[in-house]
Write an enzyme that holds these catalytic residues in place. Structure first.
Site, PDB file in Angstrom:
ATOM      1  N   SER A 121       6.201  32.424  -7.201  1.00 20.29           N
ATOM      2  CA  SER A 121       7.532  32.402  -7.743  1.00 20.29           C
ATOM      3  C   SER A 121       8.780  32.016  -7.222  1.00 20.29           C
ATOM      4  CB  SER A 121       7.724  33.867  -8.488  1.00 20.29           C
ATOM      5  OG  SER A 121       6.789  34.252  -9.034  1.00 20.29           O
ATOM      6  N   HIS A 142       3.614  27.008 -11.660  1.00 23.07           N
ATOM      7  CA  HIS A 142       4.052  28.379 -12.102  1.00 23.07           C
ATOM      8  C   HIS A 142       4.022  28.781 -13.274  1.00 23.07           C
ATOM      9  CE1 HIS A 142       7.674  31.092 -12.078  1.00 23.07           C
ATOM     10  NE2 HIS A 142       6.724  31.965 -11.613  1.00 23.07           N
ATOM     11  N   GLU A 154       6.029  25.449 -14.521  1.00 24.84           N
ATOM     12  CA  GLU A 154       6.945  24.718 -13.849  1.00 24.84           C
ATOM     13  C   GLU A 154       5.864  24.233 -12.792  1.00 24.84           C
ATOM     14  OE1 GLU A 154      11.014  27.232 -13.712  1.00 24.84           O
ATOM     15  OE2 GLU A 154       9.376  28.127 -12.792  1.00 24.84           O
ATOM     16  N   ASN A 192      13.220  31.806 -12.942  1.00 25.22           N
ATOM     17  CA  ASN A 192      13.333  32.804 -12.048  1.00 25.22           C
ATOM     18  C   ASN A 192      14.766  32.930 -11.411  1.00 25.22           C
ATOM     19  OD1 ASN A 192      11.212  33.857 -12.906  1.00 25.22           O
ATOM     20  ND2 ASN A 192       9.792  33.412 -10.768  1.00 25.22           N
TER      21      ASN A 192
HETATM   22  P1  NAD Z   1      -0.651  41.112  -8.157  1.00 18.86           P
HETATM   23  O1  NAD Z   1      -0.403  42.073  -7.363  1.00 18.86           O
HETATM   24  O2  NAD Z   1      -0.610  41.754  -9.892  1.00 18.86           O
HETATM   25  O3  NAD Z   1      -2.095  40.326  -8.078  1.00 18.86           O
HETATM   26  C1  NAD Z   1      -2.243  39.868  -6.777  1.00 18.86           C
HETATM   27  C2  NAD Z   1      -3.914  39.701  -6.508  1.00 18.86           C
HETATM   28  O4  NAD Z   1      -4.521  39.170  -5.336  1.00 18.86           O
HETATM   29  C3  NAD Z   1      -4.614  41.241  -6.516  1.00 18.86           C
HETATM   30  O5  NAD Z   1      -5.495  41.124  -7.629  1.00 18.86           O
HETATM   31  C4  NAD Z   1      -5.027  41.038  -5.170  1.00 18.86           C
HETATM   32  O6  NAD Z   1      -6.339  42.055  -4.944  1.00 18.86           O
HETATM   33  C5  NAD Z   1      -5.397  39.712  -4.947  1.00 18.86           C
HETATM   34  N1  NAD Z   1      -5.362  39.467  -3.533  1.00 18.86           N
HETATM   35  C6  NAD Z   1      -4.557  40.157  -2.520  1.00 18.86           C
HETATM   36  N2  NAD Z   1      -4.995  39.587  -1.192  1.00 18.86           N
HETATM   37  C7  NAD Z   1      -5.980  38.539  -1.452  1.00 18.86           C
HETATM   38  C8  NAD Z   1      -6.843  37.677  -0.836  1.00 18.86           C
HETATM   39  N3  NAD Z   1      -6.542  37.488   0.622  1.00 18.86           N
HETATM   40  N4  NAD Z   1      -7.676  37.028  -1.398  1.00 18.86           N
HETATM   41  C9  NAD Z   1      -7.946  36.912  -2.746  1.00 18.86           C
HETATM   42  N5  NAD Z   1      -7.175  37.828  -3.476  1.00 18.86           N
HETATM   43  C10 NAD Z   1      -6.198  38.545  -2.904  1.00 18.86           C
HETATM   44  O7  NAD Z   1       0.316  39.959  -7.966  1.00 18.86           O
HETATM   45  P2  NAD Z   1       0.921  38.895  -9.320  1.00 18.86           P
HETATM   46  O8  NAD Z   1       1.940  39.571  -9.942  1.00 18.86           O
HETATM   47  O9  NAD Z   1      -0.189  38.445 -10.182  1.00 18.86           O
HETATM   48  O10 NAD Z   1       1.372  37.736  -8.349  1.00 18.86           O
HETATM   49  C11 NAD Z   1       0.612  36.592  -7.900  1.00 18.86           C
HETATM   50  C12 NAD Z   1       1.349  35.482  -7.302  1.00 18.86           C
HETATM   51  O11 NAD Z   1       1.873  35.065  -9.024  1.00 18.86           O
HETATM   52  C13 NAD Z   1       2.563  35.757  -6.811  1.00 18.86           C
HETATM   53  O12 NAD Z   1       2.815  34.680  -6.060  1.00 18.86           O
HETATM   54  C14 NAD Z   1       3.746  35.903  -7.663  1.00 18.86           C
HETATM   55  O13 NAD Z   1       4.953  35.590  -7.053  1.00 18.86           O
HETATM   56  C15 NAD Z   1       3.411  34.898  -8.999  1.00 18.86           C
HETATM   57  N6  NAD Z   1       3.853  35.188 -10.329  1.00 18.86           N
HETATM   58  C16 NAD Z   1       4.213  36.495 -10.819  1.00 18.86           C
HETATM   59  C17 NAD Z   1       4.627  36.721 -11.977  1.00 18.86           C
HETATM   60  C18 NAD Z   1       4.716  37.896 -12.518  1.00 18.86           C
HETATM   61  O14 NAD Z   1       5.457  38.143 -13.614  1.00 18.86           O
HETATM   62  N7  NAD Z   1       4.120  39.049 -12.178  1.00 18.86           N
HETATM   63  C19 NAD Z   1       5.007  35.488 -12.727  1.00 18.86           C
HETATM   64  C20 NAD Z   1       4.596  33.987 -12.477  1.00 18.86           C
HETATM   65  C21 NAD Z   1       4.090  34.130 -11.012  1.00 18.86           C
END
Ligand code: NAD
Length: 593
Positions: A121, A142, A154, A192
């Site tokens: 993000s 994204h 995006e 964002n």
């Molecule tokens: P989250 O914490 O919900 O999920 C992350 C996942 O990654 C977990 O299931 C974790 O176990 C896994 N993980 C951690 N280390 C790992 C590894 N080495 N190998 C494989 N899997 C691994 O986080 P999220 O909210 O899903 O965010 C993930 C990405 O998406 C981030 O870059 C975030 O910025 C982006 N994002 C988040 C949102 C949101 O609203 N939460 C929206 C768009 C983008």
């Protein structure tokens, strides 16, 4: 498409990853989803199963379709299972070192043509791309949360991304029935970058107890038509993720408004990561549940009537403009005897005519009974004499937004109204305490900030100054309930809740346009389809009026002295040129006369 893309990999099966897996599988792609360990894989599987089941119960998919979707998904802990993928999307936590390690690993594993995408993000896609031997084949993809619902994507193109790679990712996004917009590699991209300053500001409002979490969220939902309030949205995003995003944006832009609110760090440290952990700003029934349950911060409904209030049988309204007319109608419909004061018989008659027209329209649309219309009109009388307000219990003034004019009015009301009468102002930008200070009874002065059109908008900000008496606030709140409105209470600070959170975001959108990062159309699309906003910032600015918006932004800047609140030069120039928005036929866009 220059390459055939049918096999998809998703790394990380958390909030976003699980949703992304589902999105691809729904569109017929063969998907392998990976997470770090068995527990995380099972959690991801649970997410996907629940979400697809919801689709079936809501009648959006059949059981067979659901099964077909699940059959296209394989979940694993082994990186080797990603070797044959054409496109891999990474969605692990927002940490650069972690993402770089994963990209290095993926780069060695997948075929030479494969594209690697990050769902980051805010981190630099370029920083991630250079961890591989194929930086030209690395992009940002994204998605928005929840990925199965929100249409916006995006596509982030770095200075080294190849054009054909961007084109391929765009067509993949379209095949998912998403709306891709290509943007450059800047922290926060479009949505964002505009969203997080606002979310952070809301967290600060909560932390400083400026308003309750319920009131902050209700204000933005009801005042701006947003699908969720900012604190509920932070809980959905995940407070750890939100913290990392803000921290990265702050480090890149050094904009104080992005410096993460201390409360975010404290909550993350305490394990309160939002919905996914069952507790964030709100408490949820269980981890990942959207159902909010009561906790220590839940306000007690003032049902026992113990809060002292003053009786309100008869009210006065001063003014004859849009707001005054709307407020008169609201009082009349609630059956409250209302006297309004206008400057001249012609204006008295015009308000009456407008009121009749509006009530007649409601009858014609079947929204109001003829008797209710007659009863409402019978409650209302107009006058040109302020002296006629001598016996009212409460006055709402809605005259021109000019401190000198309002001050003179409050001085006069102070002389005329009976002792104990409540004096309320609908000002949207002036300090209420200035008006209180013009009277002998500052404890009786309160802000009642209605929204336009007052007949329709449910929100009223009840603004108390340092001098306002508790029973006056209670009376104002109870009155709003009687009017069928939703009151929120806040302190006497520029912009109250809604404008203080809304206008800096609109101003940021203008600055983004000025910086040529994205077009007005792309920015409007981003906020509508990525965040579910009813209007994009430029549509809204043109409707509100650029002169009005600039005035509010200036007030906010002067009060908070935040460099980031300084009005965007483009906004100033458009106002100077007379391009005031829809009402002038031209603002950010041109309109037919
Ligand atoms: P989250 O914490 O919900 O999920 C992350 C996942 O990654 C977990 O299931 C974790 O176990 C896994 N993980 C951690 N280390 C790992 C590894 N080495 N190998 C494989 N899997 C691994 O986080 P999220 O909210 O899903 O965010 C993930 C990405 O998406 C981030 O870059 C975030 O910025 C982006 N994002 C988040 C949102 C949101 O609203 N939460 C929206 C768009 C983008």
């Amino acid at each position: 498409m220059s390459r055939e893309i049918t096999r998809i990999g998703v790394v990380g099966l958390g909030t976003m990853g699980a949703g992304i897996v589902e999105v691809f599988a729904r569109s017929g792609y063969d998907v392998v989803g990976l997470d770090a360990d068995e527990a995380a894989v099972e959690r991801g599987r649970g997410h996907i199963e629940k979400s697809t089941l919801r689709a079936v119960t809501r009648g959006k998919a059949t059981e067979e379709e659901r099964q077909a979707i699940l059959d296209r998904i394989r979940l694993t802990e082994s990186f080797d299972d990603l070797a044959d993928r054409d496109l891999v999307i990474e969605a692990v936590p927002e940490r650069l070192d972690l993402k770089r390690t994963i990209f290095e690993q993926l780069d060695k594993l997948v075929g030479p043509d494969a594209i690697l995408a990050t769902n980051t993000s805010s981190l630099s896609v370029t920083d991630i791309a250079v961890a591989t031997q194929r930086p030209a084949q690395v992009v940002g993809m994204h998605f928005f949360n929840p990925a199965p619902v929100l249409k916006f994507v995006e596509v982030v193109k770095t200075v080294v991304t190849a054009d054909d790679v961007v084109a391929d990712v765009e067509s993949v996004a379209r095949s998912l029935d998403k709306l891709p917009v290509v943007v450059g590699d800047k922290a926060g991209f479009i949505a964002n970058a505009l969203l997080f300053g606002y979310l952070n500001h809301a967290a600060n409002m909560f932390e400083t107890k400026y308003a309750t979490r319920e009131d902050i969220d209700a204000a933005m939902k009801l005042g701006c038509g947003l699908p969720m309030g900012p604190l509920a949205l932070l809980d959905l995003i995940g407070l750890d993720t939100a913290y990392e995003i803000l921290d990265t944006m702050y480090k890149q832009g050094r904009d104080r408004l992005h410096a993460p609110s201390p409360v975010l760090k404290q909550m993350v440290t305490a394990g309160l990561r939002g919905r996914k952990s069952g507790r964030g700003f709100y408490t949820y029934e269980a981890p990942n549940s959207p159902v909010v349950v009561d906790d220590a911060l839940t306000p007690t409904v003032d049902g026992d009537g113990s809060a002292p209030t003053r009786p309100v049988h008869k009210v006065g309204v001063v003014g004859s403009g849009t707001m005054a007319t709307g407020i008169i109608e609201v009082f009349a419909k609630a059956g409250i005897e209302t006297v309004y004061v206008a400057r001249g018989e012609d204006k008295v008659a015009r308000v009456r005519a407008n009121l009749e027209r509006s009530l007649d329209k409601a009858v014609a649309r079947g929204k109001l009974e003829q008797e209710a219309r007659d009863a409402a009109l019978a409650c209302v009388s107009g006058t040109t004499q302020l002296d006629d307000l001598a016996d009212v219990d409460l006055v709402v003034e809605a005259v021109v937004e000019d401190l000198a004019v309002k001050t003179v009015l409050f001085e006069a009301l102070d002389e005329i109204c009976k002792p104990g009468a409540i004096l309320a102002t609908t000002t949207s930008s002036l300090p209420v305490v200035d008006l209180a200070a013009a009277t002998r009874f500052p404890q009786d002065v309160v802000g009642l900030h209605f929204f336009n059109p007052a007949q329709i908008m449910k929100l009223v900000e009840v603004v108390s100054t340092v001098a306002t008496a508790d029973d006056v606030v209670n009376t104002a709140v109870a009155l709003c309930h009687r009017l069928g409105k939703h009151p929120v209470t806040c302190g006497d600070r520029a912009g109250f809740i809604v404008n203080a959170l809304l206008f800096p975001y609109l101003n940021d959108a203008v600055k983004m346009l000025e910086a040529n990062y994205a077009t007005a159309d792309d920015i409007d699309i981003a906020m509508k389809t990525g965040c579910g906003y009813p209007m994009g910032p430029f549509e809204l600015l043109d409707v509100v009026g650029l002169d009005v918006s600039l005035a509010i932004q200036r007030t906010l800047y002067l009060e908070f002295r935040e460099p980031g609140f300084a009005p965007a030069p483009r906004l100033e120039h458009l106002v100077t040129a007379g391009y005031l928005g829809k009402k002038a036929g031209r603002g950010f866009r041109a309109y037919d006369a």
